[in-house]
Enzyme design. Structure first.
Site, short mmCIF file in Angstrom:
data_model
loop_
_atom_site.label_atom_id
_atom_site.label_comp_id
_atom_site.label_asym_id
_atom_site.label_seq_id
_atom_site.Cartn_x
_atom_site.Cartn_y
_atom_site.Cartn_z
N GLU A 101 0.86 -1.20 0.00
CA GLU A 101 0.00 0.00 0.00
C GLU A 101 0.89 1.24 0.00
O GLU A 101 2.10 1.12 0.24
CB GLU A 101 -0.93 -0.04 1.23
CG GLU A 101 -0.18 -0.13 2.53
CD GLU A 101 -0.98 -0.73 3.69
OE1 GLU A 101 -1.85 -1.57 3.45
OE2 GLU A 101 -0.71 -0.35 4.82
N LYS A 109 2.89 4.57 1.05
CA LYS A 109 3.40 5.14 2.30
C LYS A 109 3.00 6.61 2.28
O LYS A 109 3.59 7.42 1.56
CB LYS A 109 4.92 4.98 2.39
CG LYS A 109 5.46 5.51 3.70
CD LYS A 109 6.92 5.13 3.87
CE LYS A 109 7.49 5.63 5.18
NZ LYS A 109 7.29 7.02 5.48
N ASP A 111 2.58 10.41 3.12
CA ASP A 111 3.55 11.32 3.69
C ASP A 111 2.83 12.36 4.54
O ASP A 111 2.55 13.47 4.09
CB ASP A 111 4.34 12.00 2.56
CG ASP A 111 5.61 12.63 3.08
OD1 ASP A 111 5.94 12.41 4.26
OD2 ASP A 111 6.28 13.34 2.31
N TYR A 115 -4.31 2.37 8.32
CA TYR A 115 -3.62 1.26 7.67
C TYR A 115 -3.17 0.17 8.62
O TYR A 115 -2.46 -0.74 8.23
CB TYR A 115 -2.42 1.77 6.86
CG TYR A 115 -1.59 2.81 7.58
CD1 TYR A 115 -0.87 2.50 8.71
CD2 TYR A 115 -1.56 4.11 7.11
CE1 TYR A 115 -0.13 3.44 9.36
CE2 TYR A 115 -0.81 5.08 7.75
CZ TYR A 115 -0.09 4.74 8.89
OH TYR A 115 0.64 5.69 9.54
N LYS A 152 11.12 2.87 -0.12
CA LYS A 152 10.96 4.29 -0.38
C LYS A 152 11.21 4.65 -1.85
O LYS A 152 11.85 3.91 -2.59
CB LYS A 152 11.96 5.09 0.49
CG LYS A 152 11.80 4.87 1.98
CD LYS A 152 10.74 5.75 2.58
CE LYS A 152 11.09 7.20 2.64
NZ LYS A 152 11.86 7.59 3.82
N CYS A 185 4.02 45.47 -15.73
CA CYS A 185 3.97 44.08 -16.17
C CYS A 185 5.11 43.82 -17.16
O CYS A 185 5.24 44.53 -18.16
CB CYS A 185 2.62 43.79 -16.83
SG CYS A 185 2.57 42.17 -17.63
N CYS A 235 3.28 43.07 -20.85
CA CYS A 235 2.56 44.06 -21.66
C CYS A 235 2.86 45.50 -21.24
O CYS A 235 2.38 46.44 -21.86
CB CYS A 235 1.06 43.80 -21.61
SG CYS A 235 0.33 44.15 -20.00
N CYS A 290 -1.12 42.32 -12.88
CA CYS A 290 -1.05 43.15 -14.07
C CYS A 290 -2.48 43.64 -14.33
O CYS A 290 -3.43 42.85 -14.29
CB CYS A 290 -0.56 42.31 -15.24
SG CYS A 290 -0.98 43.01 -16.83
N CYS A 328 -3.37 41.92 -22.07
CA CYS A 328 -2.03 41.40 -21.75
C CYS A 328 -1.91 40.02 -22.38
O CYS A 328 -2.65 39.09 -22.02
CB CYS A 328 -1.83 41.30 -20.23
SG CYS A 328 -0.29 40.48 -19.79
S1 IVH Z 1 2.45 0.70 8.95
C1 IVH Z 1 4.19 -1.22 12.64
N1 IVH Z 1 1.51 1.66 6.72
O1 IVH Z 1 5.35 5.64 7.79
C2 IVH Z 1 3.89 -0.61 11.32
N2 IVH Z 1 2.88 3.07 8.05
O2 IVH Z 1 8.15 4.90 9.85
C3 IVH Z 1 3.17 0.62 11.46
N3 IVH Z 1 3.15 5.33 7.14
O3 IVH Z 1 5.43 6.90 10.87
C4 IVH Z 1 3.20 1.48 10.29
N4 IVH Z 1 1.90 5.06 5.36
O4 IVH Z 1 3.11 6.65 10.08
C5 IVH Z 1 2.26 1.91 7.79
N5 IVH Z 1 0.56 2.40 4.74
C6 IVH Z 1 1.29 2.64 5.81
C7 IVH Z 1 1.91 3.88 6.03
C8 IVH Z 1 2.70 4.06 7.17
C9 IVH Z 1 2.64 5.91 6.05
C10 IVH Z 1 4.06 6.01 8.09
C11 IVH Z 1 3.89 5.68 9.52
C12 IVH Z 1 5.28 5.76 10.10
C13 IVH Z 1 6.15 5.85 8.92
C14 IVH Z 1 7.20 4.75 8.92
#
Ligand code: IVH
Length: 686
Positions: A128, A130, A132, A240, A328, A422, A425, A438, A444
Site C-alpha cells: 500500500e 506510504k 507522507d 492502515y 521508499k 507588467c 505588456c 497586471c 495582456c
Molecule cells: S504501517 C508497525 N503503513 O510511515 C507498522 N505506516 O516509519 C506501522 N506510514 O510513521 C506502520 N503510510 O506513520 C504503515 N501504509 C502505511 C503507512 C505508514 C505511512 C508512516 C507511519 C510511520 C512511517 C514509517
C-alpha cells in the site's frame, strides 16, 4: 368542540421530547452517512443545500436540548474551546517505525530473510502507499471515537482528540453492527495536494508563512491548541493498521483493511496482495510512475507480510517490526543555487517571482525553476540571486523553495524587488494583499494565452490539439483576442501557423467544433474564474443547475453552500458583473457553444422512507448488508443495529437471530427478503 379534544391536540412535553430525540438520532445518522459518502467515498448523494438544512436542523435541536449533545455528534466537528497545551497520552501499544529500504536488492534480501525465519517459501504480502503525513493513534470504544494521539516518541503522544474530531473523513461513530467493543488503529493524517496549494495561497494572501510541504501543513494544522483552526484546514485521514481490538481478529492484514472499510473507516484505496516479491517490485515501480499524478503525496510503498500469525512469529526489533518495511522512492529534496529571479504572469494576471536554478535532479526530474509564491514570501525567506537553497517537489507542480541555506562569510546580492509594470505588456501593476497583478487583463498577451490554455484544457473544454505553442501563435498573430474567437477560426488562418498542414488544421477545427457541447461544470471551470477550480465548478453546477441561475445569484446565496465562503462568492459575483465577461459568454453561445445544464436538485420533496427505520438481521441473498442498507438510506430511511418500539421494518434474512425474536415480541412489521424486495420495487424512487 369538546374541551378534552382541544387538549389532546397538544402533545405533552415528554412526547415532544421523545419525537425530537428520535429525529436527532436520525439526523446524526443521516449526516454521518452523507459525510462518509462525501469525504470518504467521494460520491455525495444530496446537494450541499440539502446537507446544510439537515445540519441546521441538528444544531437547532441540540440547542433546544443541550443534554442530548453527544461527543459523536457531527456538530462536534466545528471545534472546541482552545487549550493551553496539548495533553500527553501513553499509547496502548508502542507506535513503531518502519525500516526504510531504497534498492530492489534490499527488498529481495528482506523477502529471503522472511522466508528463512519462517521456514516457508511462499509468502503473500500486502502493499500500500506510504502516506507522507503525520501518524496518529485512533481509539474507538463501542464504535464511538474516543481518543486520538500523535506518535510522539512512540510510547507517549500528544492528545489531539478534539482536533481529530474536526476531520470529516474520520467517522465519529462506526457503521454497521459487529464492530469491536474496543478498537485501536493507526493511520496517517495528511492534506491533498490541491488543498495544500489552495491553503498556501490563502496563507500567503493573508501575509502568513506558506507551508514548505503538505506534511508540514498537516502537522501544523493538527497540532493546534485551537481546534477551530484545525477545522478550517482541509485534512484527511487514512487508516492502515489495527493495533489492538477485542473480538475475533482478522487473520490477514488484507482482511483487517476490509473490515475497517466495512465499518466506514477510510483505508488505502491503492492496495494490492502480492504473491511474489516480483509483484512487490512491480507495484513499487508502477506506483512511482503514478506518484506525480496522485492527489496526495506519498514517499514510497509499505510492504507487509499478510498473515497475522506470521507477523506474530516474526515479531519486532526494538523500534520496528520484522514483518514490514517501507520501500521508499528517491527523495524529492535537493540543494542548489538561485541563478536569477524572473517574473511569470499567470492567466489571472498574478505576477509570480520564479527562481531560476542551477539544474538539479529531484526525484527523477530535472528542476531548473522553483516558485517563490509572491513578493512577501521572497522577503520573508530572504531569497536573493546567488543564494544556496533547498528545494522540494510535491506532486506534479512547480517545486517550491523550502529554505535558504546560509553560507558563512558569503557576500550577498541586493534584496529582490517586484517590478512596477507588467514585464509582458507594460501595463501598470496593482497590489492586492501579498499579490501583485497586471492590470492589462485580456490586453495582456500573457493573461490571454493563459486563459485560452485553461479554457481548452482537459478538465475544461478538452480541445484536443490546442496546446501552448498553438495558443501562443494564435494570440501573437492577433487571431484570438478573447475566448469566443476560438470558434471563429477557419482553416485558411490555421494553415498560416507554424506546424499546421491540411490534416492537422482540419483536426483542430473538428476538435473545436466537438467542444461546443459542454457540461455546465466544465464550462464554468474553463472560464477561469478566480478560486473556481474543478471541485467548486462541480459544486456550483450541482447546486444551481444552470448558468443563468449562477449568473443571477448574489453573494448571500452562494454562501448558503457548504463549501463556498466569502472569497469564492465575491470572486464569482464580480466575474459575472464584469460586462466584458458577459459579452464573451454571449458570443460563445451565439457561436454555438451549448452548455448542458444539470437538473437542479429537488430540495423540498421528502424521500419516500423519510422517518422510517430499518433493522437488518441474518443474511440476504441478493444484496450484501451494506448494499441493502445503502438502498434504504438513499430512500430516506434510517438503519439501526438494534430493534426498538420505534423500528418500522425488521428485514429478516437467513439465520436471523435474537433480533427477529425481539421484533416478534414487539409485534413489529417483519419482512423476509422477498417482502423487502417487493417493498423496494413498489416504492417510488426520488
Ligand atoms: S504501517 C508497525 N503503513 O510511515 C507498522 N505506516 O516509519 C506501522 N506510514 O510513521 C506502520 N503510510 O506513520 C504503515 N501504509 C502505511 C503507512 C505508514 C505511512 C508512516 C507511519 C510511520 C512511517 C514509517
Amino acid at each position: 368542540m369538546r374541551q378534552d379534544s382541544l387538549f389532546n391536540d397538544v402533545p405533552p412535553p415528554s412526547q415532544i421530547r421523545q419525537v425530537d430525540e428520535h429525529r436527532l438520532t436520525q439526523l446524526k445518522s443521516q449526516i454521518r452517512h452523507h459525510d462518509y459518502l462525501y469525504y470518504v467515498k467521494d460520491c455525495p448523494e444530496i446537494s450541499d443545500g440539502e446537507y446544510d438544512r439537515l445540519f441546521r436542523e441538528l444544531l437547532d435541536l441540540e440547542q433546544k436540548y443541550p443534554d442530548l449533545v453527544t461527543s459523536d455528534s457531527p456538530s462536534q466537528r466545528v471545534g472546541a474551546p482552545p487549550l493551553d497545551e496539548l495533553g500527553k497520552v501513553p499509547h496502548e501499544r508502542p507506535m513503531l517505525s518502519l525500516d526504510s529500504l531504497m534498492e530492489p536488492e534490499e527488498v529481495l534480501a528482506f523477502d529471503q530473510r522472511i522466508k528463512r525465519e519462517l521456514d516457508i517459501d511462499h509468502i503473500t504480502y500486502t502493499v500500500e502507499p506510504k502516506f507522507d503525513g503525520l501518524s496518529v493513534e485512533l481509539v474507538y470504544d463501542r464504535g464511538t471515537f474516543v481518543r486520538g494521539a500523535t506518535r510522539g516518541d512512540g510510547m507517549i503522544g500528544e492528545d489531539v482528540t478534539i482536533n481529530l474530531r474536526t476531520i470529516r473523513a474520520l467517522p465519529l461513530q462506526l457503521q454497521t453492527d459487529g464492530c469491536p467493543d474496543h478498537l485501536v488503529m493507526r493511520g496517517e493524517v495528511y492534506m491533498r495536494l490541491s488543498d495544500f496549494h489552495a491553503l498556501n495561497r490563502r496563507m500567503t494572501e493573508r501575509g502568513d508563512d506558506a507551508f514548505a510541504n503538505p506534511r508540514n501543513a498537516a502537522a501544523g494544522s493538527l497540532r493546534q491548541l485551537d481546534s477551530h483552526i484545525t477545522a478550517s484546514r482541509p485534512l484527511v485521514v487514512t487508516c492502515y493498521e489495527v493495533m489492538a481490538m477485542t473480538g475475533p481478529l482478522p487473520t490477514t492484514h488484507w482482511d483487517e483493511l476490509e473490515r475497517l472499510a466495512e465499518w466506514g473507516i477510510p483505508v488505502p484505496m491503492l492496495r494490492q496482495q502480492c504473491e511474489t516479491i516480483d509483484q512487490v517490485l512491480a507495484f513499487h515501480r508502477e506506483t512511482q510512475e503514478q506518484r506525480d499524478h496522485l492527489p496526495y503525496e506519498i514517499d514510497g510503498v509499505v510492504v507487509k507480510v499478510n498473515r497475522v500469525d506470521w507477523q506474530t512469529r516474526l515479531g519486532m526489533k526494538s523500534r520496528s517490526p520484522r514483518w514490514a518495511m517501507a520501500f521508499k522512492f528517491p527523495p524529492r529534496k535537493e540543494v542548489t543555487e538561485v541563478q536569477d529571479i524572473a517574473i511569470s504572469v499567470g492567466r489571472t494576471g498574478t505576477l509570480t517571482p520564479l527562481a531560476l536554478l542551477r539544474p538539479v535532479e529531484v526525484g527523477g526530474v530535472t528542476i531548473s525553476r522553483a516558485t517563490l509564491h509572491n513578493a512577501d514570501e521572497v522577503a520573508r525567506k530572504d531569497i536573493r540571486v546567488g543564494d544556496t537553497v533547498r528545494i522540494e517537489r510535491a506532486g506534479d507542480v512547480i517545486p517550491a523553495i523550502a529554505e535558504r541555506i546560509p553560507i558563512a562569510d558569503q557576500i550577498r546580492n541586493e534584496p529582490f524587488q517586484m517590478p512596477r509594470s507588467c514585464p509582458v505588456c507594460g501595463s501598470a501593476v496593482a497590489r492586492e494583499g501579498a499579490y501583485v497583478y497586471c492590470t492589462g487583463q485580456a490586453a495582456c498577451p500573457a493573461q490571454l494565452k493563459g486563459a485560452i490554455e485553461h479554457f481548452a484544457s482537459k478538465t475544461a473544454l478538452n480541445i484536443d490539439g490546442l496546446g501552448k505553442k498553438t495558443v501562443a501563435q494564435l494570440v501573437d498573430q492577433g487571431l484570438v483576442k478573447d475566448l469566443s474567437d476560438l470558434f471563429r477560426l477557419n482553416q485558411e488562418q490555421l494553415l498560416k501557423l507554424e506546424g499546421f498542414a491540411e490534416r492537422s488544421s482540419m483536426l483542430l477545427l473538428e476538435a473545436i467544433a466537438r467542444s461546443k457541447a459542454v457540461s455546465l461544470e466544465r464550462f464554468l471551470m474553463g472560464l477561469g474564474i478566480r478560486q473556481v477550480g474543478q471541485h467548486i465548478a462541480k459544486v456550483l453546477a450541482r447546486e444551481f443547475g444552470s448558468l443563468d441561475a449562477i449568473m443571477a445569484a448574489d453573494c448571500d446565496r452562494f454562501q448558503t453552500i457548504r463549501e463556498i465562503g466569502p472569497e469564492i462568492s465575491e470572486s464569482v459575483v464580480s466575474y459575472f458583473q464584469e460586462q466584458s465577461n458577459r459579452r464573451v459568454i454571449d458570443h460563445l453561445q451565439q457561436l454555438g457553444v451549448s452548455i448542458m445544464e444539470r437538473t437542479a436538485p429537488q430540495n423540498h420533496s421528502p424521500l419516500p422512507f423519510s422517518g422510517k427505520s430499518f433493522v437488518f438481521t441474518g443474511g440476504l441473498v441478493s444484496f450484501s448488508r451494506d448494499e441493502a442498507k445503502a438502498l434504504v438510506e438513499r430512500l430516506g430511511a434510517m438503519v439501526s443495529s438494534s430493534v426498538s418500539k420505534k423500528t418500522t421494518y425488521v428485514v429478516a434474512g437467513t439465520e436471523a437471530g435474537s433480533k427477529l425474536e425481539q421484533a416478534r415480541k414487539l409485534k413489529l412489521q417483519i419482512l423476509d427478503e422477498e417482502g423487502f424486495k417487493d417493498l423496494i420495487n413498489t416504492t417510488e424512487k426520488p
